[in-house]
Design an enzyme around this catalytic site. Structure first.
Site: not given
Ligand code: CMC
Length: 392
Positions: A270, A327
């Site tokens: 998140h 989720d």
């Molecule tokens: N699985 C594996 N690695 C992850 C995940 C995940 N679900 N989420 C983040 N990471 C890693 C990412 O690869 C990055 O690694 P590195 O530093 O090596 O590049 C690091 O963690 C930081 O991630 P980010 O993508 O820069 O984080 P963000 O704040 O931009 O993204 C997010 C947040 C929710 C989009 C992301 O965590 C994600 O894609 N999660 C999976 C989808 C998900 O469950 N979304 C629902 C969010 S909660 C409620 C809603 O909005 O519906």
């Protein structure tokens, strides 16, 4: 002019001041108007929480009853609207149908469009809460080819939603109180989450003085993406694939950690929570309770719990502070209730409706509001001379 800095994904840019929802992402705290999410989920009801988010205070008993009664009275939709709902391909994704249906409300209720008249805005608020409930039940009915039922004003918001979704015409339908309570709780948990992707979209669209239906429809489209609300559907898809593929949970996790084919553990991570998402904690308990009361054992729940267990003890996830988000477990509850995966994100949208409305209304009243118009840093070609087509 002045110095412009790039902030991709708005990691560090506040777009507004807001009095609605408070999140402390490091501590895993979520409050609506100062009330802790676990108290609201435990003790309140969805329409009461909607009132709180939108009006800022918990309603008095008479305010509560008047609000519930008014929303109930508007749950019936125009016959032409029912026809309109029937024109989409049955297997089209319900999020696209939902966004279109909410957008279309502006054509059915032109008297509810003035964003600067308080009574009109209140009417639009009630219409959105009422019609979105009917629309969501119709999304399911259309997919399964069952007739679109009329609302029953004598039943509660969630109770009648379940009846309209699952009842067979001319047969007595009594919803299971456990299911009503669980769905009410889930809607409360989804009701607002400050400036997330869809809510920011609603605000940006509304900042152009586009009407509330257009703004909320845009929010629904933003919510549909798998990185946002679409994650609940993706989680179930992921769990089902793990179950069917014969690979172990450990193997799947190695793939995630090696970032093979960009695979992510859906339902984890998140932008704001760097701790256990307080909503996920409540949902996990509820998943256990609902599945056991309904007597539905689901092997996918075991897979989910195993994934969580591995993740919480693995350096990859610990270093990046990745925890289950809202989720991760919701889909398993929706599935046990009888919803198919494509309906999971529309249920999220139904729950988020009060938040979008409250945020849109707060923005329209805020004297600081200006049209949303981010800047950029241009990195393209500098000036060049046009070359005639024949000379290229
Ligand atoms: N699985 C594996 N690695 C992850 C995940 C995940 N679900 N989420 C983040 N990471 C890693 C990412 O690869 C990055 O690694 P590195 O530093 O090596 O590049 C690091 O963690 C930081 O991630 P980010 O993508 O820069 O984080 P963000 O704040 O931009 O993204 C997010 C947040 C929710 C989009 C992301 O965590 C994600 O894609 N999660 C999976 C989808 C998900 O469950 N979304 C629902 C969010 S909660 C409620 C809603 O909005 O519906």
């Amino acid at each position: 002019t002045g110095m412009v800095t790039v902030d991709p994904g708005f990691m560090n840019t506040a777009s507004c001041e807001s009095e609605i929802t408070y999140i402390d992402g490091d501590a895993g705290i979520l409050r609506y108007r100062g009330y802790a999410i676990d108290q609201l989920a435990e003790k309140s009801s969805f329409l009461e929480v909607a009132y709180l988010l939108i009006h800022g205070e918990l309603p008095s008993p008479s305010e509560h009853d008047a609000f519930v009664e008014r929303v109930n009275r508007h749950t019936l939709v125009h016959e032409d609207f029912r026809t309109f709902m029937g024109t989409f391909p049955r297997d089209g994704h319900p999020m696209a149908v939902m966004a279109s249906a909410i957008n279309a409300l502006s054509t059915f209720y032109p008297e509810s469009l003035d964003p600067f008249d308080d009574e009109t805005v209140e009417l639009a608020t009630v219409l959105l809460l009422a019609k979105s409930r009917t629309i969501t039940s119709y999304l399911h009915r259309r997919r399964v080819g069952e007739p679109l039922l009329y609302p029953d004003y004598s039943r509660g918001y969630v109770e009648d939603f379940l009846r309209m979704t699952f009842a067979v015409p001319y047969m007595q339908y009594d919803s299971d109180p456990t299911v009503v309570d669980a769905l009410d709780k889930l809607l409360i948990l989804h009701a607002d989450h400050e400036q997330n992707c869809s809510t920011s979209t609603v605000r940006v669209v509304g900042s152009s003085h586009a009407n509330i239906y257009a703004s909320v429809a845009a929010g629904i489209n933003a919510l549909s993406g798998p990185l946002h609300g679409g994650a609940n559907e993706s989680v179930l898809k992921m769990l089902t694939e793990i179950q069917g593929s014969g690979t172990t949970v450990q193997d799947f996790m190695s793939k995630v950690k090696n970032k093979e084919d960009g695979v992510r553990l859906m339902g984890f991570g998140h932008r704001v929570y760097k701790n256990y998402d307080p909503r996920a904690a409540i949902v996990k308990k509820s998943a256990d309770a609902v599945l056991s009361t309904l007597g539905k054992r689901d092997e996918l729940l075991d897979i989910a719990m195993e994934l969580e267990d591995i993740a919480l003890n693995d350096d990859y996830f610990i270093e990046r502070k990745l925890y289950p988000n809202v989720d991760f477990y919701t889909g398993l509850i929706y599935k046990a209730m009888g919803f198919e995966p494509a309906m999971f994100t529309p249920l999220f949208a139904l729950g988020r409706m009060p938040g979008w409305i409250a945020q849109w209304r707060e923005m329209m009243k805020d004297p600081q509001t200006k049209i949303g118009r981010p800047r950029q840093i241009y990195t393209g070609a500098t000036q060049r001379d046009y070359v005639d087509l024949s000379a290229r």
